[in-house]
Enzyme design. Structure first.
Site, short mmCIF file in Angstrom:
data_model
loop_
_atom_site.label_atom_id
_atom_site.label_comp_id
_atom_site.label_asym_id
_atom_site.label_seq_id
_atom_site.Cartn_x
_atom_site.Cartn_y
_atom_site.Cartn_z
N SER A 79 -1.43 -9.23 -2.00
CA SER A 79 -2.52 -9.60 -2.90
C SER A 79 -2.03 -9.58 -4.34
O SER A 79 -0.95 -9.06 -4.65
CB SER A 79 -3.68 -8.62 -2.74
OG SER A 79 -3.28 -7.32 -3.17
N SER B 238 -3.14 -7.85 -6.74
CA SER B 238 -3.01 -6.46 -7.22
C SER B 238 -1.75 -5.80 -6.66
O SER B 238 -1.11 -5.00 -7.36
CB SER B 238 -4.25 -5.66 -6.81
OG SER B 238 -4.42 -5.64 -5.41
N HIS C 91 5.60 2.92 19.81
CA HIS C 91 4.54 3.23 18.84
C HIS C 91 4.56 4.71 18.45
O HIS C 91 3.60 5.46 18.65
CB HIS C 91 3.16 2.85 19.38
CG HIS C 91 2.15 2.64 18.29
ND1 HIS C 91 1.01 1.92 18.45
CD2 HIS C 91 2.13 3.06 16.99
CE1 HIS C 91 0.31 1.88 17.32
NE2 HIS C 91 0.99 2.58 16.42
N GLU D 75 -0.74 -1.74 24.80
CA GLU D 75 -0.06 -0.45 24.83
C GLU D 75 -0.76 0.50 25.80
O GLU D 75 -1.99 0.50 25.86
CB GLU D 75 -0.02 0.17 23.43
CG GLU D 75 0.76 -0.65 22.43
CD GLU D 75 0.81 -0.03 21.05
OE1 GLU D 75 1.48 -0.60 20.17
OE2 GLU D 75 0.14 1.01 20.83
N GLY E 277 0.84 -1.19 0.00
CA GLY E 277 0.00 0.00 0.00
C GLY E 277 0.87 1.24 0.00
O GLY E 277 2.04 1.20 -0.44
N THR F 126 6.03 -2.19 11.97
CA THR F 126 5.55 -0.87 12.40
C THR F 126 4.07 -0.73 12.09
O THR F 126 3.54 0.38 12.17
CB THR F 126 6.33 0.26 11.68
OG1 THR F 126 6.16 0.12 10.26
CG2 THR F 126 7.81 0.22 12.02
N ILE G 120 2.36 2.90 2.44
CA ILE G 120 3.57 2.82 3.26
C ILE G 120 4.55 1.83 2.65
O ILE G 120 5.74 2.12 2.51
CB ILE G 120 3.23 2.45 4.71
CG1 ILE G 120 2.34 3.53 5.33
CG2 ILE G 120 4.50 2.28 5.53
CD1 ILE G 120 1.84 3.18 6.73
N ARG H 127 0.93 -3.38 12.84
CA ARG H 127 0.10 -3.81 13.95
C ARG H 127 0.71 -5.07 14.53
O ARG H 127 1.04 -6.01 13.80
CB ARG H 127 -1.34 -4.10 13.52
CG ARG H 127 -2.14 -2.89 13.06
CD ARG H 127 -2.45 -1.94 14.21
NE ARG H 127 -3.25 -0.79 13.78
CZ ARG H 127 -2.74 0.33 13.31
NH1 ARG H 127 -1.42 0.45 13.18
NH2 ARG H 127 -3.53 1.33 12.97
#
Length: 317
Positions: free
Chosen positions: A181, A183, A290, A271, A159, A240, A161, A242
């Protein structure tokens, strides 16, 4: 309106230029988290609007139903499963989503990759203790750092990032290989990168592997112990995105077994992370609290949009 800003650990919102948007409103900032629904209900009962900093506090039906004055939740970034939207709708609580940017998290990802590869943090820490060019007093961990040029950067998720991190890898002379994926793989190929033939190949080839996936029912626990065990003893695993993308306990077990040899993490299942957390006791882990999106320009954008949404709501717009 009576407005509460939640979980502002550094009490930073009030120092932002965009905070002036809330002039004329009564604003309370909470710098510490409260996890119990009962405590949260008491704390938040007086407020008309809440500003949420990403997913730091969850709002299930049981909590929302105990907030009779709440009219608006103004979210920084996107709603990501931490708010029961159906319950809020039934209770007449409006939700305003904000905006996001891939820049700060992508840059932090690269900073972690650089720092872990060159052992910057332990070198710098030991220097303050009078130890010259010493990464660790443990001879087994006192190895040399490595450059990135010529090594393989594996990216799971292409994506916004992931695409930026791939670009950084290319700039540093790395071989970039992408999995995700159909795509995502097609987009990576179109950008001149390689696509892995399988997830097994991705983990096998990686010198550095970074995951950039959205957390959903389909991706929760998607990185397994078997995946991590395929990595080289010299490889670095970076997360970085999840913590819940990795199966519970899988990374700790894999690191203890030596494959991968290293990890750089900015996200954790609980957290703020407790100081006695087992992951912090693993010497081959570089951990940050985080801070992927915790950065001044990003905060001005995130909070600015959230505050503008509150102002618009107060005006009936």
């Amino acid at each position: 309106m009576k407005i509460a800003i939640l979980d502002d650990y550094q009490d930073s919102a009030r120092s932002l230029s965009c905070f002036s948007l809330l002039d004329g409103h009564e604003v309370k900032t909470f710098t510490n988290s409260s996890r119990g629904i009962g405590q949260l209900a008491i704390r938040l009962a007086p407020f008309d609007a809440l500003v949420l900093i990403r997913e730091r506090t969850a709002f299930p039906r049981a909590l929302l139903s105990r907030l009779p004055n709440l009219k608006l939740i103004s979210q920084t970034g996107k709603v990501s499963g931490h708010v029961d939207v159906a319950a809020a709708t039934e209770l007449g609580i409006a939700i305003a989503e904000g905006v996001g940017s891939p820049v700060a998290p992508a840059e932090l990802t690269w900073a972690l990759i650089m720092a872990a590869s060159r052992k910057i943090v332990p070198y710098a820490t030991n220097l303050k203790d009078g130890l010259w060019q010493t990464a660790s007093v443990n001879p087994l961990l006192n190895g040399l750092g490595t450059v990135l040029r010529g090594r393989t950067l594996a990216i799971w998720g292409y994506g916004k990032i992931g695409r930026m991190v791939a670009g950084y890898g290319k700039a540093f002379g790395m071989q970039v290989v992408v999995w995700g994926s159909e795509s995502s793989r097609a987009a990576a190929l179109a950008d001149g990168f390689m696509a892995a033939g399988s997830r097994e190949e991705l983990f096998d080839r990686a010198d550095v592997l970074s995951v950039h996936l959205r957390l959903s029912d389909n991706t929760r626990g998607v990185v397994t112990h078997a995946d991590l065990a395929r990595m080289k003893p010299t490889a670095l695993f970076v997360n970085t995105s999840r913590a819940e993308l990795v199966a519970e306990g899988a990374l700790e077990q894999a690191l203890t077994e030596g494959s991968p040899g290293f990890a750089a993490l900015d996200v954790f299942t609980s957290e703020p992370l407790a100081p006695d957390s087992p992951i912090l006791r693993i010497p081959t882990v570089l951990a940050t609290p985080h801070i992927g999106y915790v950065e001044k320009d990003s905060y001005e954008m995130y909070f600015g949009a959230a505050f503008e949404n509150i102002v618009a709501y107060a005006k009936g717009e």
